[in-house]
Structures are given as C-alpha cells and as structure tokens.
Design an enzyme around this catalytic site. Structure first.
Site, short mmCIF file in Angstrom:
data_model
loop_
_atom_site.label_atom_id
_atom_site.label_comp_id
_atom_site.label_asym_id
_atom_site.label_seq_id
_atom_site.Cartn_x
_atom_site.Cartn_y
_atom_site.Cartn_z
N VAL A 32 0.66 -1.24 0.11
CA VAL A 32 -0.07 -0.20 0.13
C VAL A 32 1.01 1.37 0.14
O VAL A 32 1.88 1.23 0.76
CB VAL A 32 -0.95 -0.06 1.37
CG1 VAL A 32 -1.91 1.29 1.17
CG2 VAL A 32 -1.69 -1.45 1.41
N ASP A 141 -13.08 -12.17 5.26
CA ASP A 141 -12.04 -12.28 5.95
C ASP A 141 -12.19 -10.83 6.98
O ASP A 141 -11.38 -9.94 7.07
CB ASP A 141 -10.89 -11.75 5.23
CG ASP A 141 -9.62 -11.94 5.93
OD1 ASP A 141 -9.48 -12.89 6.86
OD2 ASP A 141 -8.46 -11.75 5.32
#
Length: 661
Positions: A32, A141
C-alpha cells in the site's frame, strides 16, 4: 535502511495518474502506497498487488470484477474504491485514504474495550457488512486488521472481495482454506463455502476479542485452532471475565453458532440485535480501559492506517492465526494432534471381598419391596396414550376418560400440525403414571407467521432494516416514477403491508423514482404549455422551421422519463405556428381509387373532444367514432391532458388520434 527509498514505485507516476509519494505498508498479498491523484488533485491510497498474483490471468479477471462490485458499494463505513487499473506488471486499486489506526492497533494498546465501546465499534462494522450482504457481496476475512479507525472517529471496513479474488488464482485448489484462521467459520474450514452467515460468525469472534482481549481459541498451529472452530462451542465472554454483561454473551452465542442456520441471516439482522443491546446496556457497565484479563498493557503510540493496510499484531498467537493465509484443510474430522502431556494411569483398585450375609439380606429386601409395590400398583396406574395429531378437545375428552387431570398448555407454532391439534403431551405417550396424574396438552397454533411491517414512506435502507427486524428479507427493488411520492421512498410492498407471511419470506419493494419529464413530442404547443404549468414546471419554447404540423412539439430537453426536480425548466422545440404551406393529409387529397378507376371520396367523421376524460373511456369513445388511438404518457395521472387532432375536427374515418394522460 529505509525500504521506502529502495522501492522502485516510490517517486513514479503510476498509470499516468498516481504519483507515488511513499510506502505505507507491505502485506502478504499487496503493498500500500500513499499517492497523489494528479488528475483530481487528491490524496489516495494505492494498493498494488504482488507480482505473483498479477501474473495470474484468472486472478486479474476476478480482481477487476470484485473491484467493480466494491466500487458500486457506497456506504459511509466502507473504504471507497475510486479506480482500478494495470500499469505494465502492476495491478492496482485506488482507494480512499483514511488517516488513523487499525482496530488491531487499538486492541494492542488497550487490551480490551468496555462493553458499550465495543458495541460502538461493532455497530458501524455490521452496518458496512450488512450493506454488502444486501448487495450480494461477502467479505470472507472479517478481523480487526481490516477495520480502520479514522482520526475523526469514523469506522471503516476494508478489503471487500479480496479473498474471493484470491480464490481464482492458480495457487489455490480444492481442499484449500483462504482466510484468517482465528476468525474463520466452521463451514469455511470444512468445505471452503462462505455466505453472509460466515461473515456474521467472524464478527462474533471479533466481538468476543474486543470485550475479552483474546480470541476464543488458541493453539500451537493454525490447524489446531481451525479444529476447535469446527468442533468446539465458543465460550461465553463472561466465563472468562465475570464483569461482562450477559447481553454480550447472547450476542456472541447467536453470531458464533456452529450451525449456520442458527446464526442471524446476515449482518443487518445482527446489527439490529447489537443496536438493541447497546440501548439496553447501563452506561456504567464498563471494565477499566487498558487492561486485558487483568494484565495492564502499554501504549504503542499513534499509527497511520491506510485502506488495505493490515497491521500485524505485536505477538500473534497460535502460529499466526491473525494473518490471511492459504492453508490445506487437512483431516480436521479425525481430531487434534495427540496430547503432548498424557494423563498418568489411574491407580489399581484394591481387591474387594463381599460380605455374603449383607448381600443376601439386600436381595431379600429388594424382593420384598418389589412384591409390595406390585400389590399396591394393581389398578392404580395408567399409561399415557398417543394424543398427538388429534383435535385438542377430542384429546382432552380421551385423557379425562382414562383418569387424567387435563391441562391445556400454551399454543406453539408448527409448520406441519394443523392449528388446534395436539403437538405434544407432558408426560409423553407410553409413560406409566398414577391415576389422577396431570397431563398437559400443547395445541398447535399453526405455522408461525409474521406481519409485513409498514415501511411505506421509508427509504430503502430503513425498509430493509425494519423487515430484517421481523426476519423478512428484500428480494427485488423496482423503481417507478411518481409525482406525489418523494424520490427514494417506498411506495408499495409485495406481499402488501399487513399481510401475514412465513418467517424468511422475500419481500419486493416498489420505490419512487420521483418526478420524471413527461413525453410531449407531437403535442400541440398550447396543450403542452398548459400541461407543464399545471404540473408546476416552467416551459421554454423555441420555434424552428419544420415540416411538422404548426405549433407542435418536435423535441424536448430533458428527454422523456428523465428524473427531474419539482419546478424544473423544460425546454421545448416547436414547429412554426404560421406555416401556411402545411395541411392535414386529408385536406390535400380526400379520396381513394374506385373500382372503375375514378376517385371515391373518403367518409369524414368528427373527432370527439376527450380532454380531461378517463383514459379508458376516452379510448373507447374515439374508437366508437371510427378513429385509431395511440395513448402516450404525459404526467401519468389517468386523465387525458392533450389530444391531436383536437376535438371537433373533421377527419377521414380511421385517422390516428394521439392522446396524452
């Protein structure tokens, strides 16, 4: 060494649009970056998938599809996906940048949260999951690493659909688990299947961890933790910490039931229960913040969390059960690994030598008691007959005739037993009891039905929430223009409000699309002007030379059926009103060929004036006069608001007459 300086993407312009400023985090599936969208001049978080995934065509196709689905999910508690693309070997997502921390950071700093504060975190998380579930999406998740707490107090859920995209890769196959073991539902472990109730299970595990500071299961390996998810029942949080309110025990138990059918149907249903629990909890029912199970924890300082950044825990338990992983399921049904600490064998008992005198005395006493009981039981006991399925009044008469004292219990719902018939008895059939014993007959109240609540006038989201509260779900949402109901409000339900339906019934919603532009093309100018002004719109006219009938609308803006606001301006293009060269077709040649080759005049008829009449009656009147009729929608109010040719005009029989309503 600063890894940011060695990252090849830092300082580059990705896809000609995103200038990568710095690296925020690197995980098992993606890196990221903080980036500037030079086109829109805004800061974004860019998640670039690792090359091993980007080189798999199946992953890229699924990744793009999931990105489109998530981008369409507009909810304040979901990290927004702005863009998706590829640049060479880089497959990326452009997302909302959320300065703040992950929920994992907060747990590491504080240990556990007070009950009310834990629910205040879970409620927006469940709202985000509920919106996704109602849009047909599953997260797969759910865990604290995927919950971001912004500096301004907002709660955001990230990474929708990423696990599903991973399932498309060549790296996975049948018999492989994808997800985070510590939060994985039993069905994900055993079969790999997941639905909205799997997310509900993970949310229940996360709530357990928020209020206790620990996950319910720990083990030396991920597989040992997975085994416990399949075979154990999640303990009540208060069994670890007695100060946790029972309401939290109930929420956790409902969400983490091993059988998916026993859990709330989706996150919206669990959200309703969580909101009610939060409302009911006393404000002072909170443990001391900053302690986990009595152990103080130290602060870690502020962290910056960006969309998609999974902050790893300081000390992961159970062999990394907090990480998203791809793991073979193994043989989870054969039991965990052998206990490394076997119990010592029980000591051998010493020999026993019976006292035969006492044995003989006991046998005599047993026989004597048995004979005495048999003598006294003659004609004093009765057997409970089979009364289930019989009408309760008939069953009551039969039981009384046999010597029972009959009591009618509270009616119970049953999908199979007809209302008024006996479902069960207490004692059950076949039991031997004394005469004059009490027997309770429980009659059927018929199938359980719930009333469709009144959601008329609510927004779609409010209607979904109210329906979920009574175990109903939304199946289809259709929009319909309306001049009276504001855009976005529910106008009608199918089945209708007030109907009694089975639990879990799917309800269709008819939602107002608000005002739409009427279809005015071909309408005379004066009638179009009157229609628009009568409906509160502002007409604007532009004349244009055209071969059409004079003073007739030939174009409009906005287009027909476009959504518009009340009082909007509608621009109309009309043909010139003083066009002496235009004539009705029958005025030019009002004749047809005859049998002898000559012309025969067509019979003429007068067009009836049907203005402001009911559309159905107007159509019948025109047809009776020999006209062909075309009906077009203007404002859709059921009465004629315009007609062409106008009433009173002489036209050949069979002329096409258009009416607007």
């Amino acid at each position: 060494m600063d890894t940011t300086l060695t990252d090849p993407l830092v300082g580059k312009l990705l896809d000609g649009r995103y200038r990568v400023e710095s690296r925020i985090a690197r995980g098992g599936m993606a890196t990221v970056y903080l980036a500037l969208d030079v086109r829109l001049d805004r800061t974004v978080a860019v998640k670039v998938m690792h090359r091993t995934l980007a080189e798999d065509p199946a992953f890229v196709r699924r990744f793009i599809g999931e990105a489109k689905s998530v981008a369409s999910l507009s909810h304040p508690n979901v990290v927004h996906v702005f863009d998706q693309g590829t640049d060479g070997g880089n497959v990326y997502l452009s997302m909302e940048y959320v300065p703040g921390r992950t929920l994992r950071d907060v747990l590491r700093e504080r240990g556990r949260l007070p009950a009310r504060e834990a629910l205040e975190v879970m409620i927006p998380v469940l709202a985000a999951l509920g919106a996704a579930h109602q849009a047909g999406m599953i997260h797969r998740d759910v865990k604290p690493e995927n919950v971001l707490l912004a500096d301004d107090g907002r709660v955001k859920v990230v990474d929708f659909g990423l696990a599903r995209a991973i399932e498309a890769t060549n790296q996975t196959r049948t018999g492989v688990m994808i997800g985070t073991i510590g939060y994985m539902s039993p069905e994900q472990v055993t079969s790999g299947s997941a639905d909205a109730r799997s997310d509900v299970y993970s949310a229940g595990i996360m709530l357990f961890e928020l209020v206790t500071g620990h996950q319910p299961y720990e083990g030396e390996t991920p597989m040992s933790v997975a085994y416990r998810h399949v075979h154990d029942t999640v303990p009540a949080p208060s069994s670890l910490l007695p100060d946790i309110p029972p309401l939290l025990d109930t929420l956790v138990a409902q969400a983490t039931a091993r059988d998916p059918a026993l859990r709330p149907v989706d996150a919206t249903a669990l959200l309703v229960a969580a909101v009610e629990a939060h409302r009911t909890l006393p404000r002072d029912s909170a443990p001391v913040a900053g302690q986990a199970g009595g152990q103080p924890t130290g602060p870690t300082g502020g962290h910056t969390a960006a969309a998609g950044f999974r902050q790893p825990p300081a000390a992961p338990a159970a062999g990394g059960v907090n990480h998203t992983l791809i793991q073979p399921r193994g043989d989870l049904l054969t039991g965990p690994a052998a206990d490394p600490h076997p119990r010592p064998p029980a000591p051998a008992r010493r020999g026993f030598r019976p006292n035969w005198y006492l044995v003989a005395l006991a046998v005599v006493m047993v026989i004597a008691v048995g004979v005495t009981g048999w003598l006294f039981s003659q004609n004093t006991t009765i057997v409970v007959p089979v009364l289930t399925g019989k009408n309760v009044n008939v069953a009551q008469s039969e039981a009384r005739a046999l010597g029972f004292l009959v009591e009618i219990g509270k009616p119970e719902n049953d999908e199979k037993v007809q209302k008024g018939n006996v479902i069960r008895t207490d004692p059950i059939a076949g039991t031997t009891v004394d005469k004059q014993s009490k027997i309770v007959l429980f009659p059927s109240d018929g199938p359980k039905r719930v009333v469709v609540p009144n959601v008329i006038g609510m927004t779609e989201a409010q209607a979904r929430s109210d329906l979920a509260r009574v175990t109903l779900t939304v199946d289809d949402v259709k929009k319909q223009p309306s001049n009276t109901v504001p855009r976005g409000q529910v106008m009608r339900t199918v089945p209708a409000v007030g109907n009694r339906v089975k639990e879990g019934t799917k309800i269709d919603l008819l939602v107002s699309a608000g005002l739409v532009a009427p279809d005015l093309k071909g309408m005379p100018r004066d009638q179009a002007d009157a229609l628009l002004r009568g409906a509160g719109f502002v007409p604007e006219f532009v004349e244009q030379t055209d071969a059409a009938q004079p003073c007739t609308v030939i174009a409009q803006d906005p287009q027909p059926n476009a959504e518009i606001d009340a009082g909007a301006t509608i621009r109309l293009t009309v043909s010139l009103c003083n066009n002496p060269q235009w004539h009705w077709p029958w005025e030019i040649n009002n004749s047809v060929p005859g049998d002898d080759g000559g012309d025969v005049a067509q019979p003429l008829a007068v067009v009836p004036n049907v203005m402001f009449k009911d559309v159905k009656a107007a159509r019948e009147e025109l047809r009776a006069a020999g006209m062909k009729v075309t009906v077009r929608k203007g404002l859709g109010r059921g009465r004629v608001l315009a007609q062409r040719p106008p009433g009173g005009q002489q036209v050949p029989s069979g002329t096409q007459v258009t009416i607007w309503h």
